[in-house]
Design a protein around this motif. Structure first.
Motif, PDB file in Angstrom:
ATOM      1  N   LYS A   1       0.831  -1.209   0.000  1.00 15.17           N
ATOM      2  CA  LYS A   1       0.000   0.000   0.000  1.00 15.17           C
ATOM      3  C   LYS A   1       0.866   1.260   0.000  1.00 15.17           C
ATOM      4  O   LYS A   1       0.377   2.344  -0.305  1.00 15.17           O
ATOM      5  CB  LYS A   1      -0.938   0.022   1.208  1.00 15.17           C
ATOM      6  N   VAL A   2       2.142   1.128   0.326  1.00 13.77           N
ATOM      7  CA  VAL A   2       3.050   2.278   0.386  1.00 13.77           C
ATOM      8  C   VAL A   2       3.620   2.534  -1.004  1.00 13.77           C
ATOM      9  O   VAL A   2       4.170   1.626  -1.638  1.00 13.77           O
ATOM     10  CB  VAL A   2       4.176   2.030   1.416  1.00 13.77           C
ATOM     11  N   LYS A   3       3.484   3.771  -1.460  1.00 17.92           N
ATOM     12  CA  LYS A   3       3.966   4.147  -2.787  1.00 17.92           C
ATOM     13  C   LYS A   3       5.455   3.853  -2.916  1.00 17.92           C
ATOM     14  O   LYS A   3       6.246   4.206  -2.053  1.00 17.92           O
ATOM     15  CB  LYS A   3       3.708   5.631  -3.026  1.00 17.92           C
TER      16      LYS A   3
ATOM     17  N   GLU B   1       0.139   2.595  -9.848  1.00 21.36           N
ATOM     18  CA  GLU B   1       0.304   3.185  -8.512  1.00 21.36           C
ATOM     19  C   GLU B   1      -0.014   4.685  -8.551  1.00 21.36           C
ATOM     20  O   GLU B   1      -0.720   5.199  -7.672  1.00 21.36           O
ATOM     21  CB  GLU B   1       1.734   2.939  -8.042  1.00 21.36           C
ATOM     22  N   GLN B   2       0.507   5.376  -9.553  1.00 21.32           N
ATOM     23  CA  GLN B   2       0.240   6.824  -9.689  1.00 21.32           C
ATOM     24  C   GLN B   2      -1.255   7.091  -9.876  1.00 21.32           C
ATOM     25  O   GLN B   2      -1.818   8.003  -9.278  1.00 21.32           O
ATOM     26  CB  GLN B   2       1.012   7.404 -10.882  1.00 21.32           C
TER      27      GLN B   2
ATOM     28  N   TYR C   1      -3.879   5.384  -8.933  1.00 24.47           N
ATOM     29  CA  TYR C   1      -4.752   5.125  -7.796  1.00 24.47           C
ATOM     30  C   TYR C   1      -4.265   5.741  -6.480  1.00 24.47           C
ATOM     31  O   TYR C   1      -4.939   5.628  -5.464  1.00 24.47           O
ATOM     32  CB  TYR C   1      -4.981   3.620  -7.635  1.00 24.47           C
ATOM     33  N   ASN C   2      -3.116   6.392  -6.499  1.00 23.60           N
ATOM     34  CA  ASN C   2      -2.606   7.066  -5.303  1.00 23.60           C
ATOM     35  C   ASN C   2      -2.416   8.554  -5.529  1.00 23.60           C
ATOM     36  O   ASN C   2      -1.650   9.186  -4.833  1.00 23.60           O
ATOM     37  CB  ASN C   2      -1.294   6.423  -4.851  1.00 23.60           C
TER      38      ASN C   2
END
Length: 150
Positions: free
Chosen positions: A77-79, A145-146, A148-149
């Motif tokens: 969950k951590v970018k 990742e980009q 959705y975060n």
């Protein structure tokens, strides 16, 4: 190599056996606990390890719980974290060569200390193979990742 390590109550015994092994290989260890068999929440140990790796304060991270599943989910969950759950030697090598993983999750209830040590030796010694094919895939994961975060 500087390595952050963390475990919950179901993984602390394996962690305590792995740390001296890693030190004997010349690695610097930052231990985030836990050190007891009283029930604790694995995200509380996965997060600081993943953050240290993501921030570049350590080179790699090792997480241990009963199965490794919860730790791997929390760490991912951590970018910037690419954590793989590994219980065999082939996967230890492949996850570094193909996925450039920076965190590994292990399950104390799944593997013993001897297998864990060999997995870690391989995982720590195996470089990312690079190349357009694998780098391109990692780039695509980063794009997800980009998205959705953001």
């Amino acid at each position: 190599m500087k390595i952050a390590i963390g475990a919950d109550h179901a993984g602390y015994r394996l962690k305590d056996e792995i740390v001296p092994f890693l030190l004997s290989l010349g690695h610097v260890i930052e231990d985030f606990g836990c050190d007891c068999n009283q029930s604790v929440d694995y995200p509380d140990y996965a997060l600081p390890v993943a953050e240290k790796v993501a921030n570049g304060e350590v080179d790699r991270g090792i997480l241990i719980c009963g199965t490794g599943i919860g730790m791997s989910i929390a760490a991912n969950k951590v970018k910037g974290i690419r954590c793989a759950l590994v219980h065999d030697l082939f996967s230890a090598k492949a996850t570094r060569e193909h996925n450039d993983t920076n965190v590994i999750a292990l399950g104390e209830r799944v593997i013993g200390p001897g297998v864990a040590q060999e997995i870690l030796r391989i995982w720590l010694d195996t470089p990312f193979s690079g190349g357009e094919r694998h780098a391109g895939r990692i780039h695509k994961v980063g794009q997800i990742e980009q998205k959705y975060n953001a």
